[in-house]
Design a protein around this motif. Structure first.
Motif, PDB file in Angstrom:
ATOM      1  N   UNK A 150       0.792  -1.234   0.000  1.00  0.00           N
ATOM      2  CA  UNK A 150       0.000   0.000   0.000  1.00  0.00           C
ATOM      3  C   UNK A 150       0.825   1.284   0.000  1.00  0.00           C
ATOM      4  N   UNK A 151       1.910   1.298   0.737  1.00  0.00           N
ATOM      5  CA  UNK A 151       2.696   2.532   0.836  1.00  0.00           C
ATOM      6  C   UNK A 151       3.288   2.904  -0.517  1.00  0.00           C
ATOM      7  N   UNK A 152       3.764   1.905  -1.263  1.00  0.00           N
ATOM      8  CA  UNK A 152       4.355   2.158  -2.575  1.00  0.00           C
ATOM      9  C   UNK A 152       3.263   2.369  -3.620  1.00  0.00           C
ATOM     10  N   UNK A 153       2.234   1.509  -3.594  1.00  0.00           N
ATOM     11  CA  UNK A 153       1.183   1.569  -4.616  1.00  0.00           C
ATOM     12  C   UNK A 153       0.328   2.816  -4.501  1.00  0.00           C
ATOM     13  N   UNK A 154       0.331   3.437  -3.330  1.00  0.00           N
ATOM     14  CA  UNK A 154      -0.485   4.629  -3.123  1.00  0.00           C
ATOM     15  C   UNK A 154      -0.040   5.784  -4.014  1.00  0.00           C
ATOM     16  N   UNK A 155       1.258   5.856  -4.290  1.00  0.00           N
ATOM     17  CA  UNK A 155       1.761   6.953  -5.106  1.00  0.00           C
ATOM     18  C   UNK A 155       1.511   8.292  -4.439  1.00  0.00           C
ATOM     19  N   UNK A 184      -6.429  -0.498  -0.340  1.00  0.00           N
ATOM     20  CA  UNK A 184      -6.519  -0.684   1.107  1.00  0.00           C
ATOM     21  C   UNK A 184      -5.188  -0.313   1.742  1.00  0.00           C
ATOM     22  N   UNK A 185      -5.234   0.403   2.851  1.00  0.00           N
ATOM     23  CA  UNK A 185      -4.029   0.696   3.615  1.00  0.00           C
ATOM     24  C   UNK A 185      -3.591  -0.571   4.350  1.00  0.00           C
ATOM     25  N   UNK A 186      -2.397  -0.549   4.916  1.00  0.00           N
ATOM     26  CA  UNK A 186      -1.961  -1.689   5.725  1.00  0.00           C
ATOM     27  C   UNK A 186      -2.939  -1.939   6.870  1.00  0.00           C
ATOM     28  N   UNK A 187      -3.394  -0.874   7.499  1.00  0.00           N
ATOM     29  CA  UNK A 187      -4.368  -1.009   8.588  1.00  0.00           C
ATOM     30  C   UNK A 187      -5.650  -1.661   8.089  1.00  0.00           C
ATOM     31  N   UNK A 188      -6.114  -1.279   6.899  1.00  0.00           N
ATOM     32  CA  UNK A 188      -7.332  -1.867   6.327  1.00  0.00           C
ATOM     33  C   UNK A 188      -7.151  -3.355   6.054  1.00  0.00           C
ATOM     34  N   UNK A 202       2.366 -13.461  10.403  1.00  0.00           N
ATOM     35  CA  UNK A 202       3.578 -12.859   9.857  1.00  0.00           C
ATOM     36  C   UNK A 202       3.204 -11.873   8.757  1.00  0.00           C
ATOM     37  N   UNK A 203       4.067 -10.884   8.568  1.00  0.00           N
ATOM     38  CA  UNK A 203       3.950  -9.972   7.438  1.00  0.00           C
ATOM     39  C   UNK A 203       5.343  -9.739   6.887  1.00  0.00           C
ATOM     40  N   UNK A 204       5.497  -9.920   5.583  1.00  0.00           N
ATOM     41  CA  UNK A 204       6.796  -9.739   4.933  1.00  0.00           C
ATOM     42  C   UNK A 204       6.690  -8.660   3.861  1.00  0.00           C
ATOM     43  N   UNK A 205       7.802  -7.972   3.630  1.00  0.00           N
ATOM     44  CA  UNK A 205       7.858  -6.913   2.634  1.00  0.00           C
ATOM     45  C   UNK A 205       9.031  -7.181   1.691  1.00  0.00           C
ATOM     46  N   UNK A 206       8.838  -8.010   0.666  1.00  0.00           N
ATOM     47  CA  UNK A 206       9.922  -8.305  -0.266  1.00  0.00           C
ATOM     48  C   UNK A 206      10.428  -7.027  -0.940  1.00  0.00           C
ATOM     49  N   UNK A 207      11.737  -6.848  -0.953  1.00  0.00           N
ATOM     50  CA  UNK A 207      12.333  -5.624  -1.479  1.00  0.00           C
ATOM     51  C   UNK A 207      12.818  -5.828  -2.911  1.00  0.00           C
ATOM     52  N   UNK A 208      12.470  -4.892  -3.779  1.00  0.00           N
ATOM     53  CA  UNK A 208      12.944  -4.936  -5.160  1.00  0.00           C
ATOM     54  C   UNK A 208      14.432  -4.579  -5.160  1.00  0.00           C
ATOM     55  N   UNK A 209      15.288  -5.417  -5.760  1.00  0.00           N
ATOM     56  CA  UNK A 209      16.728  -5.172  -5.673  1.00  0.00           C
ATOM     57  C   UNK A 209      17.199  -3.911  -6.396  1.00  0.00           C
ATOM     58  N   UNK A 213      12.742  -0.554  -2.845  1.00  0.00           N
ATOM     59  CA  UNK A 213      11.424  -0.301  -2.276  1.00  0.00           C
ATOM     60  C   UNK A 213      10.670  -1.633  -2.173  1.00  0.00           C
ATOM     61  N   UNK A 214       9.673  -1.720  -1.281  1.00  0.00           N
ATOM     62  CA  UNK A 214       8.903  -2.966  -1.206  1.00  0.00           C
ATOM     63  C   UNK A 214       8.211  -3.274  -2.535  1.00  0.00           C
ATOM     64  N   UNK A 215       8.433  -4.467  -3.044  1.00  0.00           N
ATOM     65  CA  UNK A 215       7.782  -4.889  -4.287  1.00  0.00           C
ATOM     66  C   UNK A 215       6.376  -5.403  -4.020  1.00  0.00           C
ATOM     67  N   UNK A 216       6.108  -5.741  -2.760  1.00  0.00           N
ATOM     68  CA  UNK A 216       4.802  -6.294  -2.388  1.00  0.00           C
ATOM     69  C   UNK A 216       4.739  -6.377  -0.877  1.00  0.00           C
ATOM     70  N   UNK A 217       3.614  -6.868  -0.379  1.00  0.00           N
ATOM     71  CA  UNK A 217       3.509  -7.249   1.022  1.00  0.00           C
ATOM     72  C   UNK A 217       2.866  -8.629   1.063  1.00  0.00           C
ATOM     73  N   UNK A 218       3.368  -9.472   1.944  1.00  0.00           N
ATOM     74  CA  UNK A 218       2.846 -10.838   2.093  1.00  0.00           C
ATOM     75  C   UNK A 218       2.323 -11.001   3.513  1.00  0.00           C
ATOM     76  N   UNK A 219       1.078 -11.430   3.618  1.00  0.00           N
ATOM     77  CA  UNK A 219       0.448 -11.714   4.911  1.00  0.00           C
ATOM     78  C   UNK A 219       0.300 -13.216   5.065  1.00  0.00           C
ATOM     79  N   UNK A 220       0.625 -13.736   6.249  1.00  0.00           N
ATOM     80  CA  UNK A 220       0.391 -15.136   6.577  1.00  0.00           C
ATOM     81  C   UNK A 220      -0.488 -15.162   7.824  1.00  0.00           C
ATOM     82  N   UNK A 221      -1.665 -15.792   7.688  1.00  0.00           N
ATOM     83  CA  UNK A 221      -2.635 -15.763   8.772  1.00  0.00           C
ATOM     84  C   UNK A 221      -3.198 -17.155   9.034  1.00  0.00           C
TER      85      UNK A 221
END
Length: 225
Positions: A150-155, A184-188, A202-209, A213-221
């Motif tokens: 969300x932080x990156x995609x928000x622009x 949706x924000x991270x909070x949403x 868990x929440x992961x933020x894979x970084x684009x080399x 910047x974060x290329x995505x966010x991964x949620x594990x629930x």
């Protein structure tokens, strides 16, 4: 058709299905090749599942990767062309189903992991899907979601929940009529998991080399309770 709607998302993907298949199979999307494909594979394999339900499976690339690791995979998608190509390539059991149909209980499954990989771009159908996923999981089963960060995609837009215009920026010029998406924000996102009966583990933020910047966010629930 309302331009900012779930119906428009499906309409756009129907129009772009063949172009998408080419983009995936010809490895045209840099972020997938460098970061996000392996990130979702690693997230799933870290839980050592025997069975996976790939919701919004597209043309089936993830199913093929997981099947090669000895995992039984069921894939579902609303776009018939994508499912036809997934079936032709093999690597799982594939079915056409909308999120609304899944929410209505028309999909029978009991799996170790349900995964949505960049497949949650709408509003009400996504919320309905979240509510039914617990019923598709075995005891101690997990729900893994990879989506736009969300932080990156928000622009430059306001950091608040709501519909956004779509764009194929960074994709082939063969793509047309981009689908809108519901931001949706991270909070949403976290709230959506909680109100749907999950506990976020868990929440992961894979970084684009290249961009760092974060290329995505991964949620594990897991299912709460």
């Amino acid at each position: 058709m309302e331009p900012l709607s779930d119906a428009k998302i499906v309409d756009s993907w129907q129009k772009n299905a063949l172009t998408w298949i080419s983009a995936v199979r010809e490895e045209q999307i840099e972020s997938r090749n460098l970061v996000t494909n392996q990130a979702i594979i690693d997230a799933i394999l870290s839980r050592s599942p025997n069975s996976v339900l790939d919701i919004g499976c597209g043309e089936g690339w993830l199913a093929r990767e997981l099947t090669a690791k000895g995992i039984h995979v069921m894939g579902v998608d609303v776009i018939p062309t994508l499912i036809e190509q997934a079936q032709a390539a093999g690597g799982g059991d594939f079915f056409v189903a909308s999120y609304e149909e899944i929410a209505e209980g028309k999909l029978r499954a009991s799996v170790d992991v349900a995964v949505c990989n960049f497949a949650l771009f709408g509003k009400e159908p996504v919320e309905g899907l979240f509510r039914v996923v617990p019923s598709l999981l075995k005891p101690r089963g997990l729900f893994i979601v990879q989506t736009l960060h969300p932080v990156v995609a928000c622009g430059d837009s306001p950091y608040q929940e709501g519909w956004r215009q779509g764009s194929w920026a960074g994709f082939s010029s063969n793509f047309t009529d981009p689908a809108p998406w519901y931001f949706r924000t991270l909070e949403n996102w976290i709230e959506l998991f909680v109100v749907s009966g999950f506990r976020l583990m868990e929440m992961h933020e894979p970084i684009h080399p290249k961009t760092q910047q974060p290329a995505s966010v991964i949620f594990i629930a897991e299912v709460a309770g």
